[in-house]
Design an enzyme around this catalytic site. Structure first.
Site, PDB file in Angstrom:
ATOM      1  N   ASP A  13      -0.581  -7.529   6.391  1.00 44.61           N
ATOM      2  CA  ASP A  13      -1.029  -7.053   4.976  1.00 44.61           C
ATOM      3  C   ASP A  13      -0.746  -5.592   4.820  1.00 44.61           C
ATOM      4  O   ASP A  13      -1.576  -4.873   4.318  1.00 44.61           O
ATOM      5  CB  ASP A  13      -2.804  -7.084   5.012  1.00 44.61           C
ATOM      6  CG  ASP A  13      -2.922  -8.431   5.555  1.00 44.61           C
ATOM      7  OD1 ASP A  13      -2.563  -9.635   4.991  1.00 44.61           O
ATOM      8  OD2 ASP A  13      -4.017  -8.609   6.348  1.00 44.61           O
ATOM      9  N   GLY A  17       5.095  -7.315   0.700  1.00 48.67           N
ATOM     10  CA  GLY A  17       5.446  -7.922  -0.614  1.00 48.67           C
ATOM     11  C   GLY A  17       5.777  -7.254  -1.661  1.00 48.67           C
ATOM     12  O   GLY A  17       6.929  -7.144  -2.385  1.00 48.67           O
ATOM     13  N   LYS A  18       4.954  -5.997  -2.083  1.00 47.04           N
ATOM     14  CA  LYS A  18       5.330  -5.248  -3.108  1.00 47.04           C
ATOM     15  C   LYS A  18       6.544  -4.375  -2.639  1.00 47.04           C
ATOM     16  O   LYS A  18       7.405  -4.237  -3.600  1.00 47.04           O
ATOM     17  CB  LYS A  18       4.200  -3.896  -3.080  1.00 47.04           C
ATOM     18  CG  LYS A  18       4.711  -2.870  -3.742  1.00 47.04           C
ATOM     19  CD  LYS A  18       3.519  -1.888  -4.151  1.00 47.04           C
ATOM     20  CE  LYS A  18       4.720  -0.658  -4.642  1.00 47.04           C
ATOM     21  NZ  LYS A  18       3.952   0.520  -5.287  1.00 47.04           N
ATOM     22  N   ALA A  39       0.937 -16.173   5.577  1.00 48.30           N
ATOM     23  CA  ALA A  39       1.168 -14.868   4.455  1.00 48.30           C
ATOM     24  C   ALA A  39       0.701 -14.894   3.342  1.00 48.30           C
ATOM     25  O   ALA A  39       0.740 -15.981   2.719  1.00 48.30           O
ATOM     26  CB  ALA A  39       2.747 -14.583   4.673  1.00 48.30           C
ATOM     27  N   HIS A  41       1.538 -12.610  -0.003  1.00 53.43           N
ATOM     28  CA  HIS A  41       2.233 -11.329  -0.475  1.00 53.43           C
ATOM     29  C   HIS A  41       2.259 -11.292  -1.918  1.00 53.43           C
ATOM     30  O   HIS A  41       2.512 -12.016  -2.678  1.00 53.43           O
ATOM     31  CB  HIS A  41       3.717 -11.322  -0.041  1.00 53.43           C
ATOM     32  CG  HIS A  41       4.180 -11.657   1.267  1.00 53.43           C
ATOM     33  ND1 HIS A  41       5.537 -11.753   1.986  1.00 53.43           N
ATOM     34  CD2 HIS A  41       3.456 -11.154   2.554  1.00 53.43           C
ATOM     35  CE1 HIS A  41       5.431 -11.439   3.243  1.00 53.43           C
ATOM     36  NE2 HIS A  41       4.140 -11.129   3.583  1.00 53.43           N
ATOM     37  N   THR A  42       1.368 -10.006  -2.143  1.00 45.30           N
ATOM     38  CA  THR A  42       0.791  -9.871  -3.476  1.00 45.30           C
ATOM     39  C   THR A  42       1.850  -8.899  -4.451  1.00 45.30           C
ATOM     40  O   THR A  42       2.232  -7.794  -3.826  1.00 45.30           O
ATOM     41  CB  THR A  42      -0.482  -9.255  -3.359  1.00 45.30           C
ATOM     42  OG1 THR A  42      -1.265  -9.919  -2.895  1.00 45.30           O
ATOM     43  CG2 THR A  42      -1.050  -9.033  -4.757  1.00 45.30           C
ATOM     44  N   THR A 130      -5.829 -18.368  10.308  1.00 42.16           N
ATOM     45  CA  THR A 130      -5.761 -18.726   8.721  1.00 42.16           C
ATOM     46  C   THR A 130      -6.314 -20.221   8.136  1.00 42.16           C
ATOM     47  O   THR A 130      -6.446 -20.552   7.174  1.00 42.16           O
ATOM     48  CB  THR A 130      -4.606 -18.267   7.939  1.00 42.16           C
ATOM     49  OG1 THR A 130      -3.448 -18.931   8.735  1.00 42.16           O
ATOM     50  CG2 THR A 130      -4.245 -16.750   8.106  1.00 42.16           C
ATOM     51  N   GLN A 226       3.496 -11.390   8.314  1.00 40.61           N
ATOM     52  CA  GLN A 226       2.342 -10.763   9.268  1.00 40.61           C
ATOM     53  C   GLN A 226       2.894  -9.339   9.659  1.00 40.61           C
ATOM     54  O   GLN A 226       3.673  -8.615   9.070  1.00 40.61           O
ATOM     55  CB  GLN A 226       2.009 -11.504  10.523  1.00 40.61           C
ATOM     56  CG  GLN A 226       1.623 -13.015  10.244  1.00 40.61           C
ATOM     57  CD  GLN A 226       2.513 -14.031   9.577  1.00 40.61           C
ATOM     58  OE1 GLN A 226       3.594 -14.231  10.153  1.00 40.61           O
ATOM     59  NE2 GLN A 226       2.119 -14.665   8.400  1.00 40.61           N
TER      60      GLN A 226
END
Ligand code: IMP
Length: 432
Positions: A13, A17-18, A39, A41-42, A130, A226
């Site tokens: 986290d 992703g960004k 995962a 990814h935002t 998760t 991760q």
């Protein structure tokens, strides 16, 4: 040689992703090489949020080719949903933009059932997974009974393999967990429409595609999932995920040699978070931790679970730099620290009365650690609108310099918010 690995330097986290999305504007390929839908990814583009679990974070750039390589464990139902959402939002218009390795392991509903049953049985000693079936799927791979993507397109092979895999699983479900056994024919009926939807994306040999791209001088980003401290071998075992999350895994999960990698970018938050159980030396179990959680929106993108929050841990980060061979760093979420009078940084650990600077390999030692915290002055200014490094408050620059000096690796990117535009460049990633 133009392979660049993006790896999480903490407990996941970190904001990979960004960063992959931002770097992808200049990349020819983005490759996911391990992990699965654990995962989240935002990516935020023009204020619109996209959460990806399996599809590589380069997908929002139509010219960037995305690959899900053999080391990934694929939740086929989740992947189909993800692809459909992307398509309905105007992305992935060309199916050739996404290739999925025929030899990637697939996750079936029984893996998730087993994941949940095991966690329930562990009770107080839960890993805090998760629940996405990651561990059971990787176990099947190691036990040589995994179903791989190509199997779902060949009815007879699939039936044969499922029967074999379920022989053991059904015995376990019935005797140990008192659960219903899985019916092979019903499972095959469930798989068939998903296989049809995934057929346009399958690739017989993604390793060859990536190898050729690198040979031809294309820019290839390897997107880790991760973080280092969740690595199955080098993380805080047993409180880890079931894949190898360190940078070396990019080679293994993709099927390329280490000489194809020229840089390893470690992604780190300006503080630390962790989801699930396990040691966390700098955890703040007070209002400060709460404040980081709410200001940083520290809730899991996959499970919605609140993340545990704490000060930056330089001992753990030095370890991450070592085991990954990190060459450059990206510092994320600096904006979240705005408003604090002083900011803590852990520079060493105290273990049984002795000061140590190395990250202990035993989880039990980590549980007993007392962090040695140094405090730095904070800043009050909002950083989220900044577009230039020189506009950072002096105390924020001192914090960044302190981290860079302590870690001995250059910080090339500083992120001050989730949007693409909220990125301050110290140095470009690709030099040509
Ligand atoms: P699993 O990967 O679902 O088996 O979970 C094992 C451990 O890794 C748990 O502590 C999870 O919370 C953690 N974990 C798995 N994936 C992620 C991630 O993407 N970010 C942060 N923690 C994760």
């Amino acid at each position: 040689m133009s392979g660049i690995v993006i790896v999480g330097a903490q407990w996941g986290d970190e904001g990979k992703g960004k960063i992959v999305d931002v770097f992808s504007a200049k990349a020819d390929y983005v490759v996911r090489y391990q992990g699965g839908a654990n995962a989240g990814h935002t990516l935020v583009v023009n204020g619109v949020k996209t959460v990806l679990h399996l599809v590589p974070s380069g997908i929002l750039h139509p010219e960037t080719n995305c690959i899900i390589a053999s080391g990934v464990v694929i939740d086929i139902e989740g992947l189909v949903k993800e692809i459909e959402t992307l398509k309905s939002n105007g992305y992935l218009a060309n199916p050739k933009q996404l290739l999925i390795s025929d030899s990637a392991t697939i996750i079936l509903p029984y893996h998730k059932v087993l994941d949940a049953a095991r966690e329930k049985a562990l009770d107080g000693a839960k890993i805090g997974t998760t629940g996405k079936g990651i561990g059971p799927a990787y176990e099947d791979r190691a036990a040589r009974r995994a179903i791989v993507l190509s199997d779902i397109f060949e009815k007879d092979t699939l039936k044969e393999k499922l029967e074999l895999a379920l022989l053991e699983k059904n015995a376990l479900f019935q005797s140990t967990y008192k659960l219903e056994s899985v019916n092979v024919d019903e499972l095959m009926k469930w798989i068939a429409p998903l296989a049809e939807k995934l057929a346009p994306y399958r690739s017989r040999d993604t390793s060859a595609v990536v190898h050729k791209a690198i040979k031809n001088g294309k820019k290839v980003l390897f997107e880790g999932a991760q973080g280092t401290l969740l690595d199955i071998l080098h993380g805080t075992y047993p409180y880890v995920t079931s894949s190898s999350t360190v940078a070396g895994s990019a080679c293994i999960g993709t099927g390329i040699g280490p000489t194809s990698i020229s840089k390893v970018i470690g992604i780190m938050k300006a503080y630390t978070t962790r989801v699930g159980s396990g040691p966390f030396p700098t955890e703040l179990k007070d209002e400060l931790g709460e404040r980081m959680r709410s200001q940083g929106h520290e809730f899991g993108a996959t499970t919605g679970r609140p993340r545990r929050c704490g000060w930056l841990d330089l001992v753990a980060l030095r370890y991450a730099i070592r085991v990954n061979g990190i060459t450059n760093l990206a510092l994320i979420k600096m904006d979240v620290l705005t408003g604090l009078d002083k900011i803590g940084v852990c520079t060493a650990y105290e273990l049984d009365g002795e000061i140590i600077h190395e990250f202990p390999s035993k989880a039990a030692d980590l549980e007993r650690i007392k962090p040695v915290i140094e405090y730095m002055p904070g800043w009050k200014e909002d950083l989220t609108k900044l577009t230039n490094l020189k506009d950072l408050p002096r105390t924020a620059t001192s914090y960044i310099d302190f981290i860079g000096n302590q870690l001995g690796a250059p910080i090339d990117v500083i992120s001050v918010g989730p949007g693409r535009e909220q990125t301050l460049w110290v140095k470009p990633l690709f030099t040509n």
